[in-house]
Design a protein around this motif. Sequence first.
Motif, PDB file in Angstrom:
ATOM      1  N   LEU A 159      41.583  33.750  28.816  1.00 52.33           N
ATOM      2  CA  LEU A 159      40.546  34.190  29.744  1.00 52.33           C
ATOM      3  C   LEU A 159      40.451  35.706  29.791  1.00 52.33           C
ATOM      4  O   LEU A 159      39.365  36.277  29.832  1.00 52.33           O
ATOM      5  N   ASN A 160      41.574  36.399  29.794  1.00 49.24           N
ATOM      6  CA  ASN A 160      41.559  37.847  29.927  1.00 49.24           C
ATOM      7  C   ASN A 160      41.144  38.559  28.651  1.00 49.24           C
ATOM      8  O   ASN A 160      40.968  39.758  28.643  1.00 49.24           O
ATOM      9  N   ALA A 196      32.641  31.396  32.268  1.00 48.96           N
ATOM     10  CA  ALA A 196      33.750  32.351  32.325  1.00 48.96           C
ATOM     11  C   ALA A 196      33.956  32.885  33.730  1.00 48.96           C
ATOM     12  O   ALA A 196      35.097  33.070  34.170  1.00 48.96           O
ATOM     13  N   SER A 197      32.871  33.136  34.455  1.00 47.07           N
ATOM     14  CA  SER A 197      32.978  33.685  35.807  1.00 47.07           C
ATOM     15  C   SER A 197      33.809  32.767  36.705  1.00 47.07           C
ATOM     16  O   SER A 197      34.614  33.242  37.512  1.00 47.07           O
ATOM     17  N   ARG A 221      37.604  32.578  35.617  1.00 49.04           N
ATOM     18  CA  ARG A 221      38.359  33.798  35.909  1.00 49.04           C
ATOM     19  C   ARG A 221      38.634  33.988  37.397  1.00 49.04           C
ATOM     20  O   ARG A 221      39.281  34.958  37.787  1.00 49.04           O
ATOM     21  N   GLU A 229      46.138  30.933  35.387  1.00 45.84           N
ATOM     22  CA  GLU A 229      46.243  30.903  33.936  1.00 45.84           C
ATOM     23  C   GLU A 229      47.681  31.128  33.509  1.00 45.84           C
ATOM     24  O   GLU A 229      48.369  32.023  34.008  1.00 45.84           O
TER      25      GLU A 229
END
Length: 419
Positions: free
Chosen positions: A354-355, A377-378, A381, A388
């Motif tokens: 994700l990062n 993605a929003s 995250r 995660e």
Amino acid sequence: MARLAFENVDPAGREPFADPASFRKANELAKTYAASPAGWLVIAGPSGVGKTHLAAAIVNHMLRNGKPAKFIFVPEFLDRLRASYGGQESQRPIGLHLDNQDRPSFEAQSSTYDDELALAATSPLLVLDDLGGQSSTPWAEEKLQQLLSFRFDNRLPAVITTRLVPDVMDDWLRSRVLDPSFTHLATIKAGAMNADLSDIGIERRMRETMKFETFDPRGGAGASSEQRERLREALKAAQSFAADPHGWLYLSGPTGAGKTHLAVAIASTRLQRKQPVLFRFVPDLMDHLRRTFSPDSATSYDRVFERIKNAELLVLDDFGAQAWTPWTEEKMYQLVVHRYNAALPTVITSQVLLNDMDDGDSPGNMRFGRRYSDAIASRLRDGSLVTECLVSAPDFRNRGTQLPAGSRAVRTRVRPVAR
């Protein structure tokens, strides 16, 4: 079906196929209804939980007490109606009315078709078994709507069993089936186990081999100290989630590091505690959803997708590995948004960090999948919901494979999330 009676109903239900607590409530409601049928009793739940047993028990109770009732298996009933027209689906309306004594009556038109509808429409008590299990055609929907409208408008008792959930019912049906002034609703939840493990989505071999006890946090001979630390953190996070699922657990990392192992271990732990779980390998899930669009499909797309969206605990294995098309993007977005808004416990395994999703495709970022859309993605995250963990180690299928240089750790963030 004379053998299906309240006397041989196990009060605990068809454990492990049905949730015992919800089955006991449905059983008590069915017995109360059988003693004095009024309004509609709707028994909802997945296949195999005992809905038909309770419906048949009501009918047998009525018959033993000299009271008439009619039991209809909906798909078969519609087939008989079609056959009475030589395979031609008639658009002729049902000729129903009230007689001079305000009793339901049927305007016979001398055909088997009319006789079938007359018996169903005017029976003092009607049971419709597996409503929603029929092949959904405009003709079938029209016939059922005519039949149900007559019984609803005239306040005639009926028992309905269905696998449908409210979200997939059309507005007309939902307004009647869920009318609190007329309908009693008994929902039987699925049990923790099924005779067919493929329904849960985990192969027997996976359940037998992928346990917390068999997960090796040492990562093999080629693992670095940093990789071993990441594996210990991932194992701890997975065990914590399995003990009390809250929010989402996102297990990221390269193939063969143990992501699926931890996900299966979480699912198996919940099943051992008699809690429902759905496990889906995402590429296969997308293929299955596509197939349900076929007119020849025996399974309704809406029914399949709603079950996935509303699973009490959903495990999505290899998220992002599916072929991305506008259609799959839309389905994944709908699924993610629905479970995100409802904060439904979810485990995701993915090769996408994700990062690192905004970085380039250099070998060092360990992102092997396609970038997610901004909308997906929003939500993934959102640290208030999603934890995660990087599951990073040499491929257990080929120990000795090293991680790409420059890989970055994503520290585990385990926090309670309000439902």
